[in-house]
Design an enzyme around this catalytic site. Structure first.
Site, PDB file in Angstrom:
ATOM      1  CB  CYS A   6      -0.902  -0.043   1.236  1.00 23.16           C
ATOM      2  SG  CYS A   6      -1.716   1.510   1.599  1.00 23.16           S
ATOM      3  CG  ASP A  32      -3.465  14.470  -3.207  1.00 25.19           C
ATOM      4  OD1 ASP A  32      -4.370  13.752  -2.747  1.00 25.19           O
ATOM      5  OD2 ASP A  32      -3.021  14.350  -4.370  1.00 25.19           O
ATOM      6  CB  THR A  96      -7.182   6.049  -6.858  1.00 26.46           C
ATOM      7  OG1 THR A  96      -6.746   7.134  -6.034  1.00 26.46           O
ATOM      8  CG2 THR A  96      -8.068   6.563  -7.979  1.00 26.46           C
ATOM      9  CG  HIS A  99      -4.100   3.362   4.188  1.00 23.17           C
ATOM     10  ND1 HIS A  99      -2.963   2.738   4.669  1.00 23.17           N
ATOM     11  CD2 HIS A  99      -4.502   4.203   5.165  1.00 23.17           C
ATOM     12  CE1 HIS A  99      -2.689   3.175   5.890  1.00 23.17           C
ATOM     13  NE2 HIS A  99      -3.616   4.078   6.211  1.00 23.17           N
ATOM     14  CG  HIS A 101      -7.341   8.584   1.574  1.00 24.61           C
ATOM     15  ND1 HIS A 101      -7.445   7.295   1.105  1.00 24.61           N
ATOM     16  CD2 HIS A 101      -7.752   9.394   0.566  1.00 24.61           C
ATOM     17  CE1 HIS A 101      -7.899   7.331  -0.143  1.00 24.61           C
ATOM     18  NE2 HIS A 101      -8.107   8.591  -0.483  1.00 24.61           N
TER      19      HIS A 101
HETATM   20  P1  5GP Z   1      -8.738   8.814  -3.536  1.00 21.49           P
HETATM   21  O1  5GP Z   1      -9.095   9.073  -4.976  1.00 21.49           O
HETATM   22  O2  5GP Z   1      -8.393   7.367  -3.281  1.00 21.49           O
HETATM   23  O3  5GP Z   1      -9.745   9.349  -2.563  1.00 21.49           O
HETATM   24  O4  5GP Z   1      -7.444   9.695  -3.277  1.00 21.49           O
HETATM   25  C1  5GP Z   1      -6.144   9.235  -3.387  1.00 21.49           C
HETATM   26  C2  5GP Z   1      -5.255  10.452  -3.398  1.00 21.49           C
HETATM   27  O5  5GP Z   1      -3.933  10.031  -3.142  1.00 21.49           O
HETATM   28  C3  5GP Z   1      -5.236  11.213  -4.743  1.00 21.49           C
HETATM   29  O6  5GP Z   1      -5.657  12.549  -4.533  1.00 21.49           O
HETATM   30  C4  5GP Z   1      -3.781  11.118  -5.181  1.00 21.49           C
HETATM   31  O7  5GP Z   1      -3.313  12.297  -5.780  1.00 21.49           O
HETATM   32  C5  5GP Z   1      -3.041  10.815  -3.878  1.00 21.49           C
HETATM   33  N1  5GP Z   1      -1.829  10.022  -4.031  1.00 21.49           N
HETATM   34  C6  5GP Z   1      -1.696   8.855  -4.736  1.00 21.49           C
HETATM   35  N2  5GP Z   1      -0.429   8.383  -4.639  1.00 21.49           N
HETATM   36  C7  5GP Z   1       0.238   9.263  -3.841  1.00 21.49           C
HETATM   37  C8  5GP Z   1       1.583   9.319  -3.376  1.00 21.49           C
HETATM   38  O8  5GP Z   1       2.430   8.461  -3.666  1.00 21.49           O
HETATM   39  N3  5GP Z   1       1.920  10.379  -2.586  1.00 21.49           N
HETATM   40  C9  5GP Z   1       1.025  11.347  -2.260  1.00 21.49           C
HETATM   41  N4  5GP Z   1       1.471  12.358  -1.467  1.00 21.49           N
HETATM   42  N5  5GP Z   1      -0.263  11.324  -2.662  1.00 21.49           N
HETATM   43  C10 5GP Z   1      -0.647  10.300  -3.458  1.00 21.49           C
HETATM   44 ZN    ZN Z   2      -2.071   1.134   3.845  1.00 20.22          ZN
END
Ligand code: 5GP
Ligand code: ZN
Length: 113
Positions: A6, A32, A96, A99, A101
């Site tokens: 993850c 982010d 995406t 975990h 958040h």
């Molecule tokens: P979700 O769409 O799952 O709610 O949000 C996942 C967020 O994680 C996205 O806004 C994406 O830009 C961010 N994200 C994905 N991979 C990484 C990473 O390796 N580092 C950081 N700082 N943010 C990430």
């Molecule tokens: Zn995790």
């Protein structure tokens, strides 16, 4: 427990760099990678679980703890004039990273969703 595959667990373990703005024994807050607002932070529990639907008592306590910490963390990071919290859950929401958040968005006047 952390998950070796993850991306957020890797950030928590320090294996992937992220702009961490707050950390304690229960949670971590970092910038982010692809900010959708002037300030875009992600608050994550230091225990790996995917969805609100999977929470047991311990996870519920951590989430409540995180929500209690977020106002001060947001204010200290440029969101003193207000902010928006988003928790994407599942495919229709476009989740995406699996975990749990909390997105913290602010630092400017936010548009409609
Ligand atoms: P979700 O769409 O799952 O709610 O949000 C996942 C967020 O994680 C996205 O806004 C994406 O830009 C961010 N994200 C994905 N991979 C990484 C990473 O390796 N580092 C950081 N700082 N943010 C990430
Ligand atoms: Zn995790």
């Amino acid at each position: 427990m952390l998950d070796g595959k993850c991306v957020f667990c890797k950030i928590i373990k320090g294996e992937i760099p992220a702009g961490i703005v707050y950390e304690d024994d229960k949670m971590c807050v970092f910038k982010d990678l692809e900010p959708k607002a002037k300030v875009h932070l992600l608050a994550v529990p230091k225990t790996h679980f995917k969805l609100l639907a999977e929470m047991g008592e311990e996870e519920k306590n951590i989430l409540a703890y995180m929500l209690g910490k977020i106002p001060a963390i947001a204010a200290e990071n440029g969101c003193g004039n207000g902010y928006r919290l988003i928790i994407n859950q599942g495919d229709d929401a476009g989740q995406t990273v699996f975990h749990l958040h909390i997105h913290i968005l602010g630092g400017e006047q936010l548009g409609d969703l």
